[in-house]
Design a protein around this motif. Sequence first.
Motif, PDB file in Angstrom:
ATOM      1  N   LEU A   1       0.845  -1.200   0.000  1.00 15.19           N
ATOM      2  CA  LEU A   1       0.000   0.000   0.000  1.00 15.19           C
ATOM      3  C   LEU A   1       0.882   1.252   0.000  1.00 15.19           C
ATOM      4  O   LEU A   1       1.824   1.348   0.785  1.00 15.19           O
ATOM      5  N   HIS A   2       0.555   2.164  -0.896  1.00 12.96           N
ATOM      6  CA  HIS A   2       1.369   3.373  -1.067  1.00 12.96           C
ATOM      7  C   HIS A   2       0.600   4.618  -0.636  1.00 12.96           C
ATOM      8  O   HIS A   2      -0.390   4.967  -1.272  1.00 12.96           O
ATOM      9  N   ASP A   3       1.037   5.244   0.455  1.00  7.87           N
ATOM     10  CA  ASP A   3       0.481   6.545   0.861  1.00  7.87           C
ATOM     11  C   ASP A   3      -1.027   6.615   0.717  1.00  7.87           C
ATOM     12  O   ASP A   3      -1.568   7.566   0.144  1.00  7.87           O
ATOM     13  N   LEU A   4      -1.683   5.615   1.237  1.00  7.90           N
ATOM     14  CA  LEU A   4      -3.128   5.522   1.043  1.00  7.90           C
ATOM     15  C   LEU A   4      -3.866   6.423   2.030  1.00  7.90           C
ATOM     16  O   LEU A   4      -3.610   6.375   3.227  1.00  7.90           O
ATOM     17  N   THR A   5      -4.767   7.223   1.527  1.00  2.83           N
ATOM     18  CA  THR A   5      -5.588   8.066   2.384  1.00  2.83           C
ATOM     19  C   THR A   5      -7.039   7.862   2.001  1.00  2.83           C
ATOM     20  O   THR A   5      -7.393   7.948   0.823  1.00  2.83           O
ATOM     21  N   LEU A   6      -7.860   7.547   2.981  1.00  7.61           N
ATOM     22  CA  LEU A   6      -9.286   7.371   2.678  1.00  7.61           C
ATOM     23  C   LEU A   6     -10.137   7.545   3.920  1.00  7.61           C
ATOM     24  O   LEU A   6      -9.629   7.558   5.052  1.00  7.61           O
ATOM     25  N   GLU A   7     -11.425   7.652   3.697  1.00  8.10           N
ATOM     26  CA  GLU A   7     -12.370   7.951   4.774  1.00  8.10           C
ATOM     27  C   GLU A   7     -13.618   7.103   4.550  1.00  8.10           C
ATOM     28  O   GLU A   7     -14.089   6.994   3.417  1.00  8.10           O
ATOM     29  N   ILE A   8     -14.123   6.466   5.604  1.00  7.61           N
ATOM     30  CA  ILE A   8     -15.372   5.705   5.472  1.00  7.61           C
ATOM     31  C   ILE A   8     -16.380   6.242   6.484  1.00  7.61           C
ATOM     32  O   ILE A   8     -16.069   6.338   7.677  1.00  7.61           O
ATOM     33  N   GLN A   9     -17.548   6.618   5.978  1.00  8.47           N
ATOM     34  CA  GLN A   9     -18.578   7.177   6.860  1.00  8.47           C
ATOM     35  C   GLN A   9     -19.346   6.059   7.565  1.00  8.47           C
ATOM     36  O   GLN A   9     -19.452   4.949   7.065  1.00  8.47           O
ATOM     37  N   ARG A  10     -19.927   6.408   8.713  1.00 11.83           N
ATOM     38  CA  ARG A  10     -20.725   5.450   9.464  1.00 11.83           C
ATOM     39  C   ARG A  10     -22.023   5.109   8.717  1.00 11.83           C
ATOM     40  O   ARG A  10     -22.604   5.973   8.063  1.00 11.83           O
ATOM     41  N   GLY A  11     -22.423   3.840   8.815  1.00 14.48           N
ATOM     42  CA  GLY A  11     -23.720   3.436   8.282  1.00 14.48           C
ATOM     43  C   GLY A  11     -23.760   3.249   6.778  1.00 14.48           C
ATOM     44  O   GLY A  11     -24.841   3.122   6.205  1.00 14.48           O
ATOM     45  N   VAL A  12     -22.616   3.234   6.129  1.00 16.69           N
ATOM     46  CA  VAL A  12     -22.627   3.024   4.674  1.00 16.69           C
ATOM     47  C   VAL A  12     -22.048   1.646   4.333  1.00 16.69           C
ATOM     48  O   VAL A  12     -21.352   1.034   5.133  1.00 16.69           O
ATOM     49  N   ILE A  13     -22.397   1.208   3.127  1.00 16.38           N
ATOM     50  CA  ILE A  13     -21.728   0.031   2.588  1.00 16.38           C
ATOM     51  C   ILE A  13     -20.647   0.553   1.660  1.00 16.38           C
ATOM     52  O   ILE A  13     -20.941   1.172   0.641  1.00 16.38           O
ATOM     53  N   MET A  14     -19.407   0.367   2.083  1.00 17.05           N
ATOM     54  CA  MET A  14     -18.290   0.834   1.270  1.00 17.05           C
ATOM     55  C   MET A  14     -17.758  -0.338   0.458  1.00 17.05           C
ATOM     56  O   MET A  14     -17.374  -1.358   1.021  1.00 17.05           O
TER      57      MET A  14
ATOM     58  N   GLU B   1     -19.859  -2.961  15.104  1.00 13.65           N
ATOM     59  CA  GLU B   1     -20.253  -1.697  14.471  1.00 13.65           C
ATOM     60  C   GLU B   1     -19.651  -1.594  13.088  1.00 13.65           C
ATOM     61  O   GLU B   1     -20.170  -0.896  12.231  1.00 13.65           O
ATOM     62  N   LEU B   2     -18.516  -2.268  12.903  1.00  8.15           N
ATOM     63  CA  LEU B   2     -17.859  -2.263  11.594  1.00  8.15           C
ATOM     64  C   LEU B   2     -17.657  -3.708  11.154  1.00  8.15           C
ATOM     65  O   LEU B   2     -17.075  -4.513  11.880  1.00  8.15           O
ATOM     66  N   LEU B   3     -18.189  -4.039   9.980  1.00  6.34           N
ATOM     67  CA  LEU B   3     -17.989  -5.384   9.444  1.00  6.34           C
ATOM     68  C   LEU B   3     -17.064  -5.294   8.246  1.00  6.34           C
ATOM     69  O   LEU B   3     -17.335  -4.557   7.303  1.00  6.34           O
ATOM     70  N   ILE B   4     -15.970  -6.029   8.310  1.00  3.29           N
ATOM     71  CA  ILE B   4     -15.006  -6.044   7.218  1.00  3.29           C
ATOM     72  C   ILE B   4     -15.132  -7.404   6.546  1.00  3.29           C
ATOM     73  O   ILE B   4     -14.834  -8.436   7.150  1.00  3.29           O
TER      74      ILE B   4
ATOM     75  N   GLN C   1     -29.390  -0.523  10.053  1.00  4.98           N
ATOM     76  CA  GLN C   1     -29.312  -0.572  11.522  1.00  4.98           C
ATOM     77  C   GLN C   1     -28.159   0.282  12.046  1.00  4.98           C
ATOM     78  O   GLN C   1     -27.908   0.306  13.248  1.00  4.98           O
ATOM     79  N   GLY C   2     -27.428   0.933  11.150  1.00  4.53           N
ATOM     80  CA  GLY C   2     -26.358   1.830  11.582  1.00  4.53           C
ATOM     81  C   GLY C   2     -24.976   1.211  11.541  1.00  4.53           C
ATOM     82  O   GLY C   2     -23.999   1.818  11.967  1.00  4.53           O
ATOM     83  N   LYS C   3     -24.902  -0.032  11.053  1.00  2.00           N
ATOM     84  CA  LYS C   3     -23.580  -0.656  10.973  1.00  2.00           C
ATOM     85  C   LYS C   3     -22.863  -0.188   9.715  1.00  2.00           C
ATOM     86  O   LYS C   3     -23.497   0.180   8.726  1.00  2.00           O
ATOM     87  N   THR C   4     -21.542  -0.204   9.781  1.00  2.00           N
ATOM     88  CA  THR C   4     -20.737   0.161   8.621  1.00  2.00           C
ATOM     89  C   THR C   4     -20.160  -1.110   8.022  1.00  2.00           C
ATOM     90  O   THR C   4     -19.699  -1.981   8.756  1.00  2.00           O
ATOM     91  N   LEU C   5     -20.227  -1.222   6.708  1.00  2.00           N
ATOM     92  CA  LEU C   5     -19.689  -2.416   6.067  1.00  2.00           C
ATOM     93  C   LEU C   5     -18.613  -2.037   5.076  1.00  2.00           C
ATOM     94  O   LEU C   5     -18.795  -1.116   4.276  1.00  2.00           O
ATOM     95  N   LEU C   6     -17.518  -2.761   5.135  1.00  2.00           N
ATOM     96  CA  LEU C   6     -16.467  -2.610   4.133  1.00  2.00           C
ATOM     97  C   LEU C   6     -16.407  -3.951   3.408  1.00  2.00           C
ATOM     98  O   LEU C   6     -16.069  -4.974   3.994  1.00  2.00           O
ATOM     99  N   VAL C   7     -16.825  -3.935   2.145  1.00  2.00           N
ATOM    100  CA  VAL C   7     -16.986  -5.184   1.405  1.00  2.00           C
ATOM    101  C   VAL C   7     -16.071  -5.155   0.188  1.00  2.00           C
ATOM    102  O   VAL C   7     -16.159  -4.240  -0.631  1.00  2.00           O
ATOM    103  N   SER C   8     -15.211  -6.162   0.066  1.00  2.00           N
ATOM    104  CA  SER C   8     -14.327  -6.163  -1.102  1.00  2.00           C
ATOM    105  C   SER C   8     -14.862  -7.092  -2.176  1.00  2.00           C
ATOM    106  O   SER C   8     -15.623  -8.022  -1.888  1.00  2.00           O
ATOM    107  N   SER C   9     -14.508  -6.802  -3.395  1.00  2.00           N
ATOM    108  CA  SER C   9     -14.897  -7.669  -4.502  1.00  2.00           C
ATOM    109  C   SER C   9     -13.996  -7.369  -5.686  1.00  2.00           C
ATOM    110  O   SER C   9     -13.480  -6.264  -5.818  1.00  2.00           O
ATOM    111  N   HIS C  10     -13.785  -8.376  -6.529  1.00  2.00           N
ATOM    112  CA  HIS C  10     -13.062  -8.064  -7.762  1.00  2.00           C
ATOM    113  C   HIS C  10     -14.036  -8.074  -8.936  1.00  2.00           C
ATOM    114  O   HIS C  10     -13.645  -7.936 -10.081  1.00  2.00           O
ATOM    115  N   VAL C  11     -15.341  -8.259  -8.610  1.00  2.27           N
ATOM    116  CA  VAL C  11     -16.370  -8.214  -9.641  1.00  2.27           C
ATOM    117  C   VAL C  11     -16.958  -6.804  -9.655  1.00  2.27           C
ATOM    118  O   VAL C  11     -17.585  -6.380  -8.698  1.00  2.27           O
TER     119      VAL C  11
END
Lengths: 242, 232
Positions: free
Chosen positions: B17-30, B146-149, B175-185
């Motif tokens: 990972l190179h100089d990664l900067t990011l922000e994830i808001q509460r309650g969203v599916i990222m 509160e955060l599901l990865i 319900q207010g949970k935050t999800l970080l979901v990865s996919s290559h599709v």
Amino acid sequence: MSIKRLMAMTKRVLLQLKHDPRTLALLFVSPALLMTILKYVYSSNPQLFQRVAGSMLGVFPMLVMFLITSVATLRERTSGTLERLMISPLGKSEFIGGYAIAFGLTSMVQATAVSTYAIWVLKLKIAGPQVTLIYAAILDALIGLAIGLAVSTFANTEFQAIQFMPAILLPQLLLSGLLIPRSAMPRILDDISNLLPLSYAIDATKRVITNQGSIVADSLTIAVFLVVLLAAGSLTLKRQTK
Amino acid sequence: MVSCVNLNVTRDKNHILHDLTLEIQRGVIMGLLGPSGSGKTTLMRSIAGLQVIESGQIRVLDLVAGSKALRHKIAYSTQSASVYSDLTCIENIRYFASLYDHNEKTPEQILEDVDLSNNAKQMAESLSGGERARLALATTLVGAPELLILDEPTVGLDPVLRVQLWRLFNKLAEQGKTLLVSSHVMEEAENCHDLILLRNGRVLAQGTPSALRARTGKSRMDDVFINLIEEA
């Protein structure tokens, strides 16, 4: 340390064993079989059977728990469940404690069954009380478990994990006084054997069988080894990896 | 909810990972999208606090990633369905649930959520690939996270199940949970509120699916991605 999580961990390990009847059967059948073979191997010299078979009662739990622990921990590492646990509230001491309690209980049942079989069927004579013998066997099992846990981190595959038995346990076994009294070995080997946990485990078992002397000192020495080995084992569990 | 600033991670001498900067808001599916090898898993492990980072800062719920207090608040499921093969489905969930002080749902409800109620007493060993993936997902629903990865939770699932799981993810977000979901599709991007496109360990773009479409003028997410690569 949370008692609730420690118990949950213990229960899970026992549940896994329960689902594996073949392993359970082997835990009891193979030591009994080996004792029986010993009995007939020494049929021309029953004295020797008395001496060796008694010590073997302490050796079986140690070998078995060493193997089971190193494979079980390795499986947790390779299947990713260890990582799953490391981000959960489960503490390292609860993880190790759970394994120690579950396998300690298992070795207690094993030692009870095998020693009962040896005493009643194979006519093994034990001068000390059987309860003390079982207690010594549990200490031996915990030593095996602690070493297995500590070395499992250096193994990347099951093949490697199993190779640690000849590499780490068998040299200790050769020096433990099982083959010949430790005092009769060359001085240097005797000195080395004093630094190895297995020697004290075998000493304790021998003392019970001959009912000579107390095993309190051996127990304490083993307890010190256990604390050090388990602490080393817990250091090898990393929450973060590179 | 999650913020990474100038994050650098090196694994086995490879700069992932190179100089990664990011922000994830509460309650969203990222949605975390990118080709394999783009650093998705390493980023997720870093946020989960499982990865030693080289430099930079990761904060989750205003705490440094990996803090002890986060262990009750973060759930993470790896790509390689991490469950105990020699336990039944319900035993797996009961065990993981018993590690948490507080559980929002019962183990039975959790199996219901991932459509495994009928497999409750089946050994995990004998599950199909898709069932096993859902069981692994179920283990992240224990406690009160509160955060599901979730690393590629829908990979290898049939379309019906995939729709079901995305419905579940939406319900969790409501319900207010935050999800970080990865996919290559790339088509899975449609289901996310916000997207991070990752390539070679760098953030290629971040925005909502419609914003990224508008920016590139393409309608299919595959084309959007290709367009963004060419632009970069």
